[in-house]
Design an enzyme around this catalytic site. Structure first.
Site, mmCIF file in Angstrom:
data_model
loop_
_atom_site.group_PDB
_atom_site.id
_atom_site.type_symbol
_atom_site.label_atom_id
_atom_site.label_comp_id
_atom_site.label_asym_id
_atom_site.label_seq_id
_atom_site.Cartn_x
_atom_site.Cartn_y
_atom_site.Cartn_z
ATOM 1 N N ASN A 229 2.504 1.463 4.188
ATOM 2 C CA ASN A 229 2.735 0.218 4.920
ATOM 3 C C ASN A 229 2.406 0.343 6.409
ATOM 4 O O ASN A 229 3.099 -0.206 7.251
ATOM 5 C CB ASN A 229 4.167 -0.282 4.713
ATOM 6 C CG ASN A 229 4.402 -1.713 5.179
ATOM 7 O OD1 ASN A 229 5.473 -2.037 5.670
ATOM 8 N ND2 ASN A 229 3.437 -2.587 5.030
ATOM 9 N N CYS B 66 -1.417 0.754 7.225
ATOM 10 C CA CYS B 66 -2.848 0.461 7.367
ATOM 11 C C CYS B 66 -3.244 -0.816 6.621
ATOM 12 O O CYS B 66 -3.466 -1.856 7.217
ATOM 13 C CB CYS B 66 -3.701 1.627 6.859
ATOM 14 S SG CYS B 66 -3.563 3.140 7.816
ATOM 15 N N CYS C 96 0.862 -1.179 0.000
ATOM 16 C CA CYS C 96 0.000 0.000 0.000
ATOM 17 C C CYS C 96 0.899 1.229 0.000
ATOM 18 O O CYS C 96 2.110 1.124 -0.211
ATOM 19 C CB CYS C 96 -0.988 -0.011 1.169
ATOM 20 S SG CYS C 96 -0.276 0.151 2.811
#
Length: 157
Positions: A13, A15, A10
């Site tokens: 790094n 959530c 994502c």
């Protein structure tokens, strides 16, 4: 099932990708294939390198019996493209960045998570600026996606 190494990615790094890592690890363990499915997570950016996951991701994972508190943020590295079989971006922007970073020989490993796992060309929304309810929705999306991904891996082995 043949061994597979999966990297969830994502933006930062903290959530989505660490929660996906924890969910997938737990589902694989429950299915008896925790030794054959190796998971990790990374971020596109380096803003949260060394930081634990967002407290809301930790809380929603803990509520489901999953401990991600020990994970630490890291930035994607060129070596990851060789080390992992699947590199799954949480949203289209992540996937575009990953494809830009990927060596040509590894570009086929990069996919949009929900498109690969559930054949749904949809992003996993970033809950960072949202309420706790958004993290509950995130968990539900990741649990469904990781369950589908696990079933897909079992079918193709």
């Amino acid at each position: 099932m043949k061994p597979v190494r999966i990297l969830f990615v994502c933006l930062g790094n903290i959530c989505r990708s660490p929660l996906a890592e924890g969910v997938m690890r737990e589902l694989a363990k429950r299915a008896g294939c925790g030794q054959t499915i190796v998971v990790d997570s990374a971020g596109i950016g380096a803003w949260h390198v060394g930081d634990p996951p967002d407290r809301r991701s930790i809380a929603i994972a803990r509520a489901q019996g999953i401990d991600i508190a020990g994970l630490r943020g890291r930035k994607i590295a060129v070596a990851d493209f060789a080390a992992f079989d699947l590199i799954l971006g949480m949203d289209g922007s992540n996937v575009r960045d990953l494809r830009r970073l990927a060596p040509p020989a590894a570009a086929h490993k990069v996919h949009l998570f929900l498109a690969y796992a559930e054949d749904r060309n949809e992003d996993v929304p970033d809950p960072y600026y949202q309420t706790a309810e958004a993290f509950e929705a995130l968990y539900q999306a990741l649990e469904a996606g990781c369950s589908s991904l696990l079933a897909k891996l079992e079918r193709t082995s």
